[in-house]
Design a protein around this motif. Structure first.
Motif, PDB file in Angstrom:
ATOM      1  N   ALA A  63       4.061  -1.884  11.079  1.00  0.00           N
ATOM      2  CA  ALA A  63       5.036  -0.795  10.875  1.00  0.00           C
ATOM      3  C   ALA A  63       4.083   0.489  10.437  1.00  0.00           C
ATOM      4  O   ALA A  63       4.425   1.809  10.619  1.00  0.00           O
ATOM      5  N   GLU A  64       3.100   0.341   9.496  1.00  0.00           N
ATOM      6  CA  GLU A  64       2.368   1.294   9.060  1.00  0.00           C
ATOM      7  C   GLU A  64       1.589   2.120  10.374  1.00  0.00           C
ATOM      8  O   GLU A  64       1.754   3.371  10.379  1.00  0.00           O
ATOM      9  N   GLN A  65       0.864   1.473  11.285  1.00  0.00           N
ATOM     10  CA  GLN A  65       0.580   1.935  12.615  1.00  0.00           C
ATOM     11  C   GLN A  65       1.362   2.713  13.306  1.00  0.00           C
ATOM     12  O   GLN A  65       0.906   3.747  13.624  1.00  0.00           O
ATOM     13  N   ALA A  66       2.524   2.008  13.474  1.00  0.00           N
ATOM     14  CA  ALA A  66       3.563   2.672  14.240  1.00  0.00           C
ATOM     15  C   ALA A  66       3.844   4.075  13.666  1.00  0.00           C
ATOM     16  O   ALA A  66       4.217   4.822  14.450  1.00  0.00           O
ATOM     17  N   ALA A  67       4.089   3.915  12.339  1.00  0.00           N
ATOM     18  CA  ALA A  67       4.496   5.223  11.567  1.00  0.00           C
ATOM     19  C   ALA A  67       3.458   6.330  12.066  1.00  0.00           C
ATOM     20  O   ALA A  67       3.820   7.324  12.373  1.00  0.00           O
ATOM     21  N   LEU A  68       2.058   6.103  11.768  1.00  0.00           N
ATOM     22  CA  LEU A  68       1.181   7.025  12.159  1.00  0.00           C
ATOM     23  C   LEU A  68       1.236   7.313  13.368  1.00  0.00           C
ATOM     24  O   LEU A  68       0.989   8.663  13.957  1.00  0.00           O
ATOM     25  N   ASP A  69       1.463   6.489  14.442  1.00  0.00           N
ATOM     26  CA  ASP A  69       1.398   6.730  15.797  1.00  0.00           C
ATOM     27  C   ASP A  69       2.598   7.809  16.260  1.00  0.00           C
ATOM     28  O   ASP A  69       2.541   8.510  17.197  1.00  0.00           O
ATOM     29  N   VAL A 105       4.358  10.079  11.305  1.00  0.00           N
ATOM     30  CA  VAL A 105       4.713   9.698  10.138  1.00  0.00           C
ATOM     31  C   VAL A 105       3.537   9.610   8.922  1.00  0.00           C
ATOM     32  O   VAL A 105       2.779   8.529   9.472  1.00  0.00           O
ATOM     33  N   ASP A 106       3.426  10.265   8.071  1.00  0.00           N
ATOM     34  CA  ASP A 106       2.233   9.909   7.027  1.00  0.00           C
ATOM     35  C   ASP A 106       2.640   9.558   5.688  1.00  0.00           C
ATOM     36  O   ASP A 106       1.918   9.524   4.761  1.00  0.00           O
ATOM     37  N   LEU A 107       3.992   9.496   5.236  1.00  0.00           N
ATOM     38  CA  LEU A 107       4.586   9.096   4.049  1.00  0.00           C
ATOM     39  C   LEU A 107       5.592   8.204   4.365  1.00  0.00           C
ATOM     40  O   LEU A 107       6.524   8.382   5.058  1.00  0.00           O
ATOM     41  N   LEU A 108       5.364   6.973   3.565  1.00  0.00           N
ATOM     42  CA  LEU A 108       6.424   6.094   3.926  1.00  0.00           C
ATOM     43  C   LEU A 108       6.958   5.645   2.419  1.00  0.00           C
ATOM     44  O   LEU A 108       6.156   5.815   1.380  1.00  0.00           O
ATOM     45  N   THR A 149      -0.035  -4.458  -4.167  1.00  0.00           N
ATOM     46  CA  THR A 149      -1.495  -4.848  -3.951  1.00  0.00           C
ATOM     47  C   THR A 149      -1.817  -4.378  -2.612  1.00  0.00           C
ATOM     48  O   THR A 149      -2.905  -4.690  -2.113  1.00  0.00           O
ATOM     49  N   GLY A 150      -1.108  -4.066  -1.720  1.00  0.00           N
ATOM     50  CA  GLY A 150      -1.256  -3.583  -0.421  1.00  0.00           C
ATOM     51  C   GLY A 150      -1.345  -1.893  -0.527  1.00  0.00           C
ATOM     52  O   GLY A 150      -1.081  -1.289   0.541  1.00  0.00           O
ATOM     53  N   GLY A 151      -1.611  -1.371  -1.614  1.00  0.00           N
ATOM     54  CA  GLY A 151      -1.700   0.209  -1.378  1.00  0.00           C
ATOM     55  C   GLY A 151      -0.564   1.010  -1.962  1.00  0.00           C
ATOM     56  O   GLY A 151      -0.746   2.398  -1.925  1.00  0.00           O
ATOM     57  N   TRP A 152       0.589   0.464  -2.000  1.00  0.00           N
ATOM     58  CA  TRP A 152       1.625   1.397  -2.348  1.00  0.00           C
ATOM     59  C   TRP A 152       1.740   1.694  -3.887  1.00  0.00           C
ATOM     60  O   TRP A 152       1.157   1.143  -4.695  1.00  0.00           O
ATOM     61  N   THR A 153       2.291   2.805  -4.314  1.00  0.00           N
ATOM     62  CA  THR A 153       2.359   3.240  -5.452  1.00  0.00           C
ATOM     63  C   THR A 153       3.925   3.399  -6.158  1.00  0.00           C
ATOM     64  O   THR A 153       4.786   4.056  -5.383  1.00  0.00           O
ATOM     65  N   ARG A 154       4.162   2.608  -7.173  1.00  0.00           N
ATOM     66  CA  ARG A 154       5.447   2.819  -7.610  1.00  0.00           C
ATOM     67  C   ARG A 154       5.637   4.196  -8.334  1.00  0.00           C
ATOM     68  O   ARG A 154       4.876   4.485  -9.111  1.00  0.00           O
ATOM     69  N   TYR A 155       6.710   4.876  -8.163  1.00  0.00           N
ATOM     70  CA  TYR A 155       6.853   6.329  -8.773  1.00  0.00           C
ATOM     71  C   TYR A 155       8.243   6.077  -9.635  1.00  0.00           C
ATOM     72  O   TYR A 155       8.394   7.118 -10.570  1.00  0.00           O
ATOM     73  N   GLY A 156       8.905   5.108  -9.967  1.00  0.00           N
ATOM     74  CA  GLY A 156       9.704   5.017 -10.726  1.00  0.00           C
ATOM     75  C   GLY A 156      10.427   3.565 -10.796  1.00  0.00           C
ATOM     76  O   GLY A 156      10.207   2.829  -9.741  1.00  0.00           O
ATOM     77  N   LYS A 171       3.905   5.206   0.013  1.00  0.00           N
ATOM     78  CA  LYS A 171       2.361   5.249   0.631  1.00  0.00           C
ATOM     79  C   LYS A 171       1.963   6.131   1.254  1.00  0.00           C
ATOM     80  O   LYS A 171       2.983   6.403   2.314  1.00  0.00           O
ATOM     81  N   ARG A 172       0.894   6.780   1.240  1.00  0.00           N
ATOM     82  CA  ARG A 172       0.491   7.687   1.947  1.00  0.00           C
ATOM     83  C   ARG A 172      -0.346   7.184   3.115  1.00  0.00           C
ATOM     84  O   ARG A 172      -1.288   6.249   2.799  1.00  0.00           O
ATOM     85  N   LEU A 173      -0.378   7.575   4.232  1.00  0.00           N
ATOM     86  CA  LEU A 173      -0.964   6.910   5.368  1.00  0.00           C
ATOM     87  C   LEU A 173      -2.072   7.756   5.968  1.00  0.00           C
ATOM     88  O   LEU A 173      -1.853   9.138   5.963  1.00  0.00           O
ATOM     89  N   THR A 174      -3.099   7.287   6.268  1.00  0.00           N
ATOM     90  CA  THR A 174      -4.273   7.845   6.944  1.00  0.00           C
ATOM     91  C   THR A 174      -4.604   7.313   7.893  1.00  0.00           C
ATOM     92  O   THR A 174      -4.875   6.030   8.029  1.00  0.00           O
TER      93      THR A 174
END
Length: 178
Positions: free
Chosen positions: A116-122, A125-128, A144-151, A172-175
């Motif tokens: 899903a992250e790769q499809a978003a980039l494709d 989309v760079d913010l999930l 543990t997969g790089g996501w950030t909890r903001y609240g 999660k910011r995608l690069t």
């Protein structure tokens, strides 16, 4: 079940033929206590109706749905809901990441997230974004997969038994990889 699996994005035509199996995955998630938006008792008819209601969004590309199969049956799914407003087309939401109980612990959540992250980039989309029950196994997978909890919002959603649970909101910011 074997360790072999395949992940396929469901076209609108294939999606329609998968509604029953997707409903099975959704019912299994609710029956196992996952807070995915539904209350028990929750049956296959209700689950299939919910999936059928998603068909127009799948057809117009606003919702991408993947199915993970093992031995011919769908054992997991993930969806990516694209934003439609002009000022938010750079972001999307991960929704309904679900793995059947008998297939858990095999890395399928991470595999589906990667797809899903790769499809978003494709599609630019760079913010999930996503939300999940605080303290759940799903939250651990995301953190543990790089996501950030903001609240965390106390008592945000009900578990299948109706108990209100705290919900963690994440991004999660995608690069692109080099």
């Amino acid at each position: 079940m074997s360790g072999m699996h395949s992940i396929e994005r469901l076209s609108a035509e294939v999606f329609e033929s998968c509604v029953k199996e997707l409903a099975d995955v959704l019912v299994d998630a609710v029956d196992s206590g996952a807070s995915v938006g539904f209350l028990a008792p929750f049956d296959h008819e209700e689950a299939a109706a919910w999936w059928r209601a998603q068909a127009p969004a799948v057809a117009d590309g606003g919702l991408m749905v993947w199915a993970c199969r093992d031995g011919g049956g769908i054992i997991a799914t993930i969806s990516l809901a694209l934003a439609s407003k002009p000022n938010s087309r750079h972001r999307a939401e991960i929704v309904k990441l679900m793995v059947r109980r008998e297939a858990r612990g095999r890395g399928l959540s991470r595999a589906l997230l990667a797809v899903a992250e790769q499809a978003a980039l494709d599609v630019g989309v760079d913010l999930l974004m996503l939300d999940t029950e605080t303290g759940s196994t799903a939250e651990h997978v995301y953190l543990t997969g790089g996501w950030t909890r903001y609240g965390i919002v106390p008592g945000y959603a009900g578990s299948p038994d109706g108990t209100l649970c705290d919900c963690s909101f994440m991004y999660k910011r995608l690069t692109r990889s080099a």
